[in-house]
Write a protein that holds these residues in place. Structure first.
Motif, PDB file in Angstrom:
ATOM      1  N   PRO A 130      40.531  32.409  43.837  1.00 44.35           N
ATOM      2  CA  PRO A 130      39.964  33.766  43.859  1.00 44.35           C
ATOM      3  C   PRO A 130      39.380  34.160  42.512  1.00 44.35           C
ATOM      4  N   LEU A 131      38.214  34.804  42.565  1.00 43.54           N
ATOM      5  CA  LEU A 131      37.552  35.274  41.345  1.00 43.54           C
ATOM      6  C   LEU A 131      38.012  36.674  40.961  1.00 43.54           C
ATOM      7  N   TYR A 132      38.786  37.294  41.825  1.00 36.25           N
ATOM      8  CA  TYR A 132      39.318  38.631  41.566  1.00 36.25           C
ATOM      9  C   TYR A 132      40.848  38.557  41.526  1.00 36.25           C
ATOM     10  N   ALA A 133      41.436  39.547  40.887  1.00 39.85           N
ATOM     11  CA  ALA A 133      42.899  39.628  40.845  1.00 39.85           C
ATOM     12  C   ALA A 133      43.430  39.718  42.271  1.00 39.85           C
ATOM     13  N   SER A 134      44.438  38.901  42.572  1.00 43.15           N
ATOM     14  CA  SER A 134      44.946  38.840  43.941  1.00 43.15           C
ATOM     15  C   SER A 134      46.441  38.541  43.921  1.00 43.15           C
ATOM     16  N   SER A 135      47.231  39.472  44.434  1.00 41.48           N
ATOM     17  CA  SER A 135      48.668  39.235  44.537  1.00 41.48           C
ATOM     18  C   SER A 135      48.958  38.142  45.559  1.00 41.48           C
ATOM     19  N   VAL A 136      48.124  38.061  46.597  1.00 41.22           N
ATOM     20  CA  VAL A 136      48.288  37.013  47.599  1.00 41.22           C
ATOM     21  C   VAL A 136      48.035  35.648  46.983  1.00 41.22           C
ATOM     22  N   GLY A 137      46.948  35.545  46.220  1.00 41.03           N
ATOM     23  CA  GLY A 137      46.648  34.280  45.578  1.00 41.03           C
ATOM     24  C   GLY A 137      47.699  33.871  44.568  1.00 41.03           C
ATOM     25  N   SER A 138      48.187  34.824  43.831  1.00 36.55           N
ATOM     26  CA  SER A 138      49.237  34.526  42.850  1.00 36.55           C
ATOM     27  C   SER A 138      50.509  34.061  43.545  1.00 36.55           C
ATOM     28  N   ALA A 139      50.870  34.706  44.649  1.00 41.87           N
ATOM     29  CA  ALA A 139      52.056  34.308  45.398  1.00 41.87           C
ATOM     30  C   ALA A 139      51.905  32.905  45.973  1.00 41.87           C
ATOM     31  N   ALA A 140      50.668  32.498  46.266  1.00 41.30           N
ATOM     32  CA  ALA A 140      50.421  31.160  46.798  1.00 41.30           C
ATOM     33  C   ALA A 140      50.324  30.117  45.696  1.00 41.30           C
ATOM     34  N   GLY A 141      50.445  30.549  44.437  1.00 42.44           N
ATOM     35  CA  GLY A 141      50.406  29.613  43.323  1.00 42.44           C
ATOM     36  C   GLY A 141      49.022  29.231  42.872  1.00 42.44           C
ATOM     37  N   LEU A 142      48.022  30.005  43.239  1.00 43.33           N
ATOM     38  CA  LEU A 142      46.644  29.713  42.815  1.00 43.33           C
ATOM     39  C   LEU A 142      46.450  30.140  41.367  1.00 43.33           C
ATOM     40  N   ALA A 143      45.697  29.331  40.639  1.00 42.94           N
ATOM     41  CA  ALA A 143      45.503  29.558  39.193  1.00 42.94           C
ATOM     42  C   ALA A 143      44.425  30.612  38.966  1.00 42.94           C
ATOM     43  N   ILE A 144      44.760  31.865  39.226  1.00 40.94           N
ATOM     44  CA  ILE A 144      43.812  32.961  39.058  1.00 40.94           C
ATOM     45  C   ILE A 144      43.756  33.359  37.585  1.00 40.94           C
ATOM     46  N   SER A 145      42.559  33.620  37.094  1.00 37.29           N
ATOM     47  CA  SER A 145      42.389  34.003  35.689  1.00 37.29           C
ATOM     48  C   SER A 145      43.145  35.297  35.395  1.00 37.29           C
ATOM     49  N   ALA A 146      43.740  35.349  34.205  1.00 37.67           N
ATOM     50  CA  ALA A 146      44.529  36.529  33.825  1.00 37.67           C
ATOM     51  C   ALA A 146      43.659  37.772  33.676  1.00 37.67           C
ATOM     52  N   ASP A 147      42.395  37.589  33.323  1.00 38.74           N
ATOM     53  CA  ASP A 147      41.504  38.735  33.152  1.00 38.74           C
ATOM     54  C   ASP A 147      40.562  38.912  34.349  1.00 38.74           C
ATOM     55  N   ALA A 148      40.958  38.423  35.510  1.00 32.71           N
ATOM     56  CA  ALA A 148      40.137  38.593  36.717  1.00 32.71           C
ATOM     57  C   ALA A 148      40.009  40.066  37.045  1.00 32.71           C
ATOM     58  N   PRO A 149      38.809  40.538  37.392  1.00 27.98           N
ATOM     59  CA  PRO A 149      38.602  41.967  37.675  1.00 27.98           C
ATOM     60  C   PRO A 149      39.199  42.382  39.019  1.00 27.98           C
ATOM     61  N   SER A 150      39.212  43.668  39.240  1.00 27.47           N
ATOM     62  CA  SER A 150      39.716  44.218  40.501  1.00 27.47           C
ATOM     63  C   SER A 150      38.594  44.235  41.529  1.00 27.47           C
ATOM     64  N   LEU A 151      38.866  43.720  42.703  1.00 29.16           N
ATOM     65  CA  LEU A 151      37.853  43.693  43.764  1.00 29.16           C
ATOM     66  C   LEU A 151      37.511  45.098  44.231  1.00 29.16           C
ATOM     67  N   SER A 152      38.521  45.938  44.398  1.00 28.28           N
ATOM     68  CA  SER A 152      38.262  47.301  44.879  1.00 28.28           C
ATOM     69  C   SER A 152      37.426  48.085  43.884  1.00 28.28           C
ATOM     70  N   ASP A 153      37.670  47.890  42.588  1.00 30.91           N
ATOM     71  CA  ASP A 153      36.882  48.589  41.566  1.00 30.91           C
ATOM     72  C   ASP A 153      35.435  48.103  41.569  1.00 30.91           C
ATOM     73  N   ASP A 154      35.250  46.800  41.722  1.00 31.32           N
ATOM     74  CA  ASP A 154      33.898  46.244  41.716  1.00 31.32           C
ATOM     75  C   ASP A 154      33.116  46.734  42.937  1.00 31.32           C
ATOM     76  N   ILE A 155      33.766  46.775  44.087  1.00 32.58           N
ATOM     77  CA  ILE A 155      33.107  47.252  45.298  1.00 32.58           C
ATOM     78  C   ILE A 155      32.726  48.725  45.152  1.00 32.58           C
ATOM     79  N   ALA A 156      33.651  49.521  44.611  1.00 34.87           N
ATOM     80  CA  ALA A 156      33.366  50.950  44.431  1.00 34.87           C
ATOM     81  C   ALA A 156      32.218  51.149  43.452  1.00 34.87           C
ATOM     82  N   ARG A 157      32.165  50.350  42.392  1.00 29.59           N
ATOM     83  CA  ARG A 157      31.083  50.468  41.403  1.00 29.59           C
ATOM     84  C   ARG A 157      29.722  50.226  42.040  1.00 29.59           C
TER      85      ARG A 157
END
Length: 364
Positions: free
Chosen positions: A123-150
């Protein structure tokens, strides 16, 4: 008295004097073989003129036909469209937190597409689901909801792109895990409130594949049913999923043209006898019953292939209100679609796994 010689008549004297003169015989300077040669040269000239004239006529006809083909526009009256819940817009893919100012200034696009994951499936965005699955998500990944709202505040439609992974493995245990992860990531994405989610990677084209895709969509729809603002769900399919039997003489080069014109185009034309009929088969209808819209994926087709295919997909494009997914880096392919009246063009990154074929038959 000597006898006097009798004087001959004047005419006799004339003939007598002339009978001993040597006369010059006039002979013709033209030989028979020369006459034959001249005739043959003239005949050869006439034949060459006819051949050259036919050649020029053929070139003129080919140029006229090419010009006529190049100026055609998609026939929106070819059939009745199945209503969909998404707008008729042109969209372009951008990276997370990408600039939309230039898009607004150009005024050519009504929406943007955001990839939920990278080509590696992370995932290119912060994801609790991805983190729980052990995916190597970047620590500074942006918020999907914020990007969509923008982006939504700028008046642009937001489509999130997601590639379903559970059908890409034959291992049952892994496929079961990936299916759960796919559904969980899509539910979290829907909660971020995009306008729609476009799914890639769903199988289609035969009874077994269609059944698998419909089963996945049914399960996804059940998960999204409790959301107050459920996004529309779209499914991208390859051209082969819309293709029926191969075109034969009399079927016509494209649907919707007068019968006489269709027959004249099909007569002796190897192209019209080999390209399938993209008239809308069972698979698109099956999947459309379980989702909100369909897209035809042309991203891994070259500009030559796209230009060859476009006249043949008019019926499917109009009937299913298709969005055409085109390689964002192939500007010629994008322009081909736009100049022929295809408005719902979505410019996206190509699939990394596929080679780009030259012709539509190779993409199948």
């Amino acid at each position: 008295m000597p006898l006097r010689k009798r004087k001959q008549p004047r005419d006799s004297q004339h003939f007598a004097r002339g009978s001993t003169k040597k006369r010059v015989r006039v002979r013709s300077s033209v030989r028979p073989w020369q006459i034959v040669t001249v005739s043959l040269c003239g005949l050869a000239g006439v034949i060459l003129a006819l051949i050259w004239g036919n050649h020029l006529k053929a070139k003129s006809d080919a140029y006229r036909d090419k010009e006529a083909l190049g100026n055609w526009m998609v026939d929106t009256s070819i059939t009745d469209a199945i209503p969909v819940s998404v707008p008729d817009i042109r969209a372009v893919e951008i990276l997370p937190e990408g600039n939309v100012g230039d898009i607004l200034i150009a005024g050519k696009h009504g929406g943007v597409m955001l990839p939920l994951c990278g080509q590696d499936g992370i995932p290119l965005y912060a994801s609790s689901v991805g983190s729980a699955a052990g995916l190597a998500i970047s620590a500074d990944a942006p918020s999907l909801s914020d990007d969509i709202a923008r982006i939504s505040r700028r008046g642009l439609n937001v489509t999130v792109i997601y590639t379903v992974t559970c059908f890409s493995t034959a291992n049952t245990a892994e496929a079961t895990f990936r299916r759960g992860l796919d559904l969980a990531l899509l539910l979290a994405c829907a909660e971020a409130r995009p306008h729609d989610i476009l799914l890639l990677g769903l199988p289609a084209g035969n009874d077994t594949s269609d059944r698998k895709a419909v089963g996945f969509l049914t399960e996804l729809n059940a998960l999204l049913s409790d959301l107050p603002n459920r996004p529309a769900i779209g499914v991208a399919l390859p051209p082969s999923a819309f293709a029926s039997d191969t075109m034969t003489k009399g079927d016509g080069f494209t649907q919707g043209k007068p019968q006489a014109e269709r027959e004249s185009q099909a007569e002796g034309d190897p192209l019209t006898e080999s390209i399938p009929l993209y008239a809308g088969t069972v698979s698109p209808a099956r999947l459309l019953a379980s989702c909100d819209y369909l897209a035809m994926d042309l991203r891994n087709m070259s500009a030559v292939g796209v230009d060859t295919l476009l006249p043949h997909i008019q019926f499917a494009y109009v009937r299913h209100s298709l969005r055409l997914l085109v390689n964002i880096h192939d500007r010629e392919a994008v322009e081909h679609a736009l100049e022929h009246g295809y408005e719902r063009v979505f410019e996206m990154e190509p699939s990394p796994a596929a080679e780009i074929p030259e012709n539509p038959e190779e993409s199948e």
